[in-house]
Design a protein around this motif. Structure first.
Motif, short mmCIF file in Angstrom:
data_model
loop_
_atom_site.label_atom_id
_atom_site.label_comp_id
_atom_site.label_asym_id
_atom_site.label_seq_id
_atom_site.Cartn_x
_atom_site.Cartn_y
_atom_site.Cartn_z
N GLY B 106 0.79 -1.23 0.00
CA GLY B 106 0.00 0.00 0.00
C GLY B 106 0.82 1.28 0.00
O GLY B 106 0.29 2.36 0.22
N MET B 107 2.10 1.16 -0.26
CA MET B 107 2.95 2.35 -0.35
C MET B 107 2.73 3.10 -1.65
O MET B 107 3.02 4.29 -1.76
CB MET B 107 4.43 1.96 -0.25
N ALA B 108 2.28 2.40 -2.65
CA ALA B 108 2.01 3.00 -3.96
C ALA B 108 0.98 2.14 -4.66
O ALA B 108 0.80 0.97 -4.32
CB ALA B 108 3.28 3.09 -4.79
N ASP B 109 0.31 2.73 -5.63
CA ASP B 109 -0.73 1.98 -6.34
C ASP B 109 -0.31 1.64 -7.76
O ASP B 109 -0.60 0.56 -8.27
CB ASP B 109 -2.02 2.80 -6.36
N VAL B 110 0.36 2.58 -8.40
CA VAL B 110 0.86 2.36 -9.76
C VAL B 110 2.33 2.73 -9.79
O VAL B 110 2.69 3.91 -9.66
CB VAL B 110 0.07 3.21 -10.78
N VAL B 111 3.19 1.73 -9.95
CA VAL B 111 4.63 1.97 -10.03
C VAL B 111 5.09 1.65 -11.45
O VAL B 111 4.79 0.57 -11.97
CB VAL B 111 5.40 1.08 -9.03
N VAL B 112 5.81 2.59 -12.03
CA VAL B 112 6.43 2.30 -13.33
C VAL B 112 7.90 1.99 -13.09
O VAL B 112 8.64 2.80 -12.52
CB VAL B 112 6.29 3.47 -14.32
N CYS B 113 8.30 0.80 -13.53
CA CYS B 113 9.70 0.38 -13.46
C CYS B 113 10.30 0.58 -14.85
O CYS B 113 9.69 0.21 -15.85
CB CYS B 113 9.81 -1.09 -13.09
N TYR B 114 11.48 1.17 -14.89
CA TYR B 114 12.08 1.43 -16.21
C TYR B 114 13.59 1.21 -16.13
O TYR B 114 14.19 1.22 -15.06
CB TYR B 114 11.79 2.86 -16.67
N ARG B 115 14.17 1.01 -17.30
CA ARG B 115 15.62 1.04 -17.45
C ARG B 115 15.91 1.71 -18.77
O ARG B 115 15.35 1.31 -19.81
CB ARG B 115 16.21 -0.37 -17.43
N ALA B 116 16.72 2.74 -18.71
CA ALA B 116 17.07 3.50 -19.92
C ALA B 116 18.59 3.55 -20.02
O ALA B 116 19.26 3.96 -19.07
CB ALA B 116 16.51 4.91 -19.83
N ILE B 117 19.14 3.12 -21.13
CA ILE B 117 20.59 3.14 -21.28
C ILE B 117 21.00 3.49 -22.71
O ILE B 117 20.32 3.14 -23.67
CB ILE B 117 21.26 1.79 -20.92
N ASN B 118 22.10 4.19 -22.79
CA ASN B 118 22.80 4.34 -24.06
C ASN B 118 24.06 3.50 -23.97
O ASN B 118 25.17 4.01 -23.86
CB ASN B 118 23.12 5.82 -24.32
N ALA B 119 23.85 2.18 -23.99
CA ALA B 119 24.94 1.26 -23.68
C ALA B 119 25.93 1.12 -24.83
O ALA B 119 26.99 0.53 -24.66
CB ALA B 119 24.39 -0.11 -23.31
N ARG B 120 25.57 1.65 -25.99
CA ARG B 120 26.51 1.62 -27.11
C ARG B 120 27.13 3.01 -27.34
O ARG B 120 28.33 3.15 -27.48
CB ARG B 120 25.78 1.16 -28.38
N ALA B 220 9.93 -0.07 -20.18
CA ALA B 220 9.25 0.20 -18.91
C ALA B 220 8.09 -0.77 -18.74
O ALA B 220 7.50 -1.23 -19.73
CB ALA B 220 8.73 1.64 -18.88
N VAL B 221 7.80 -1.10 -17.49
CA VAL B 221 6.63 -1.93 -17.19
C VAL B 221 5.87 -1.30 -16.03
O VAL B 221 6.45 -0.70 -15.13
CB VAL B 221 6.99 -3.40 -16.85
N VAL B 222 4.55 -1.45 -16.07
CA VAL B 222 3.67 -0.86 -15.07
C VAL B 222 3.22 -1.94 -14.09
O VAL B 222 2.64 -2.95 -14.50
CB VAL B 222 2.43 -0.23 -15.74
N GLY B 333 18.01 -6.28 -18.76
CA GLY B 333 17.15 -7.22 -18.06
C GLY B 333 15.67 -7.00 -18.27
O GLY B 333 14.90 -7.95 -18.38
N ILE B 334 15.25 -5.75 -18.33
CA ILE B 334 13.82 -5.47 -18.30
C ILE B 334 13.12 -5.90 -19.58
O ILE B 334 11.92 -6.23 -19.56
CB ILE B 334 13.57 -3.98 -17.98
N ASN B 335 13.83 -5.95 -20.70
CA ASN B 335 13.15 -6.39 -21.92
C ASN B 335 12.82 -7.88 -21.89
O ASN B 335 11.94 -8.33 -22.62
CB ASN B 335 13.90 -5.98 -23.20
N HIS B 336 13.50 -8.64 -21.04
CA HIS B 336 13.07 -10.03 -20.81
C HIS B 336 11.70 -10.06 -20.14
O HIS B 336 10.84 -10.87 -20.49
CB HIS B 336 14.08 -10.76 -19.91
N ILE B 337 11.52 -9.19 -19.16
CA ILE B 337 10.25 -9.16 -18.43
C ILE B 337 9.12 -8.73 -19.36
O ILE B 337 8.04 -9.33 -19.37
CB ILE B 337 10.37 -8.20 -17.23
N ALA B 338 9.38 -7.71 -20.17
CA ALA B 338 8.36 -7.23 -21.09
C ALA B 338 7.97 -8.31 -22.10
O ALA B 338 6.79 -8.46 -22.46
CB ALA B 338 8.86 -5.98 -21.81
N GLU B 339 8.94 -9.09 -22.56
CA GLU B 339 8.62 -10.17 -23.49
C GLU B 339 7.81 -11.27 -22.79
O GLU B 339 6.89 -11.84 -23.38
CB GLU B 339 9.91 -10.76 -24.09
N ALA B 340 8.15 -11.55 -21.55
CA ALA B 340 7.37 -12.55 -20.80
C ALA B 340 5.92 -12.10 -20.70
O ALA B 340 4.99 -12.90 -20.85
CB ALA B 340 7.98 -12.76 -19.42
#
Lengths: 113, 381
Positions: B106-120, B220-222, B333-340
């Protein structure tokens, strides 16, 4: 590169001593140097000279970050929970399980042959 | 005996939306811009707006925009929960786990998790100073990059169990074939085992095609309550189990062929009340081909030592169906979750695994930094 946990070991190596830490309370040997024993949590320890040999656990031949360098992972003969890295200086390629001998470098590091 | 942790929040939270930027070798924009784009896309997918968001979470290694910058940039109305976790791929799934905890508590109702990188284009792995304490005993020898470290462990596996380059190659070929069916993927041209074997050395025993793509992009995932997710446009994907930790050996363990995932996976399966045989589709952290091998073993899909054979057998659980980090792109990592999520919704198009109801998604298995994290997600039935 050195930090407050590694500086003492680098100094020992600079003096030509091949040492790891040994817990003064439970005798657990450890490397890399850490202030607390992970087994008994004692903070009392001493440098323990050990035979400067080990067995090759694994190795890579780098082509990208240190091109031409073979880097070995060595498990120490007399402290089998301890693993050190270093460059492989022998003419022939390493193999798994082979005995490796420490070489002190001019800049206070350990390589192997 | 595996401890039962987090069992109390099983299925209480869900992923309600996913969003992506395009993946590229040069985004031409800041990580802040990438983060905002992916977050807005995920909210749109979830049928929500920025005004609904009261939590933001990411992980980074000093290479990306933090939640405290992203929130104001999107004009979020005073988010009540932030997570800005230091760490790389090993913590990628713990970010979702912690968001699930915050929502369930109950600390939050809608959390957006994201990872943004310019890894190249901006922050290449292994080219910057290694922040880990271990670096003092590694970097002076030229041992600085994850590619080298995983190559070292891969060699140990090869010498102990007879794992072959062809096993690694089969993983690269399989993932590329999957990417060919994924419009988002950076690398979609099929490859053969010969292409793999002919690719240049990075750090023997790894070739170029053993290594993931350094990628510019964001995802990002909600995360929200299951109850709320059921009122949103897409079928909810339930967060059935979320584990992190593992890894009792902070430097080098007694057996280099075992990852921290071996310590984590019993806990994860216990939380879910499921086992590897229940998993219909697996997104396995593939920073390198070998990380798939060791995780097939440490997540219990095959016996220790047989991960290479299993991966190359043609009868492995469907894995990295988007092409993985080897061929879709590497968003840490997060694009694995989004694909799942996509697979469990049933909207994965040409690459859909028929009837997928349970997915495993995993983080960097703890060879580099000693912890890992993973999720078991489930279709809401």
């Amino acid at each position: 590169m050195s930090d407050r946990d590694s500086a003492g070991w680098r100094s020992a190596v600079a003096n030509g001593d091949f040492v790891i830490q040994q817990c003064s309370t439970c005798d657990t040997r450890r490397f890399p140097p850490r202030e607390f024993c992970s087994v008994c949590h004692s903070r009392t320890w001493q440098w323990q000279p050990v035979e400067p040999t080990g067995t090759i656990e694994s190795w890579i031949v780098d082509h990208t970050f240190a091109p031409g360098t073979t880097i070995v992972m060595v498990r120490l003969t007399n402290a089998p929970t301890c693993v050190m890295y270093g460059r492989w200086l022998a003419e022939t390629a390493p193999s798994a399980g082979q005995t490796a001998h420490a070489v002190f470098t001019d800049d206070a590091l350990i390589d192997w042959h | 005996m595996a401890k039962r942790l987090l069992g109390g929040i099983r299925d209480r939270t869900a992923i309600a939306g996913v969003g992506y930027t395009s993946f590229s070798k040069d985004s031409g924009v800041s990580t802040l811009t990438l983060a905002c784009e992916a977050i807005l896309a995920a909210l749109d997918d979830a049928g929500l707006t920025p005004d609904d968001v009261d939590g933001l979470a990411t992980h980074r290694v000093g290479d990306s925009a933090p939640p405290s910058t992203v929130g104001p940039a999107l004009g979020l109305p005073a988010p009540s929960w932030y997570l800005d976790q230091f760490g790389g791929g090993s913590v990628s799934h713990s970010v979702i786990a912690q968001a699930a905890l915050a929502v369930a508590a109950g600390m939050a109702d809608v959390v957006v998790c994201y990872r943004a990188i310019n890894a190249r284009s901006e922050f290449r792995m292994g080219r910057a100073a290694n922040p880990a304490p271990e670096a003092a005993f590694q970097a002076p020898y030229g041992y600085v990059a994850p590619a080298q470290m995983y190559a070292m462990y891969a060699r140990a596996h090869m010498t102990k169990y007879g794992t072959q380059p062809e096993h690694f190659g089969a993983i690269a070929v399989t993932e590329r074939a999957a990417a060919a069916k994924n419009p988002r993927a950076l690398m979609r041209t099929p490859i053969t085992l010969d292409d793999y074997l002919a690719s240049r050395w990075i750090a023997e025993p790894f070739r170029l095609l053993d290594c993931c793509l350094e990628t510019d992009g964001a995802c990002a995932v909600v995360v929200t309550t299951t109850e709320r997710a059921r009122d949103l446009p897409h079928p909810p994907v339930l967060i059935t189990a979320a584990a992190f930790g593992g890894g009792s050996h902070p430097f080098d363990g007694p057996d280099m062929t075992v990852s921290a995932a071996a310590e984590l996976s019993p806990r994860l399966y216990s939380m879910a009340g499921l086992g590897p045989a229940d998993v219909d589709v697996a997104q396995i952290y593939d920073c390198f081909t070998y990380s798939v091998v060791v995780q097939f073993e440490d997540y219990g899909f095959c016996a220790k030592g047989e991960g290479g054979l299993y991966a190359a057998s043609g009868s492995a659980v469907p894995y990295n169906t988007h092409g993985g980090f080897l061929s879709e792109g590497y968003v840490h990592g997060i694009n694995h979750i989004a694909e799942a999520v996509s697979q469990l919704r049933g909207d994965a198009g040409d690459r859909q695994v028929p009837g997928a109801e349970v997915a495993l998604s995993t983080a960097q298995p703890g060879y580099v930094l000693a912890a890992t994290s993973a999720l078991i997600l489930r279709k809401d039935t």
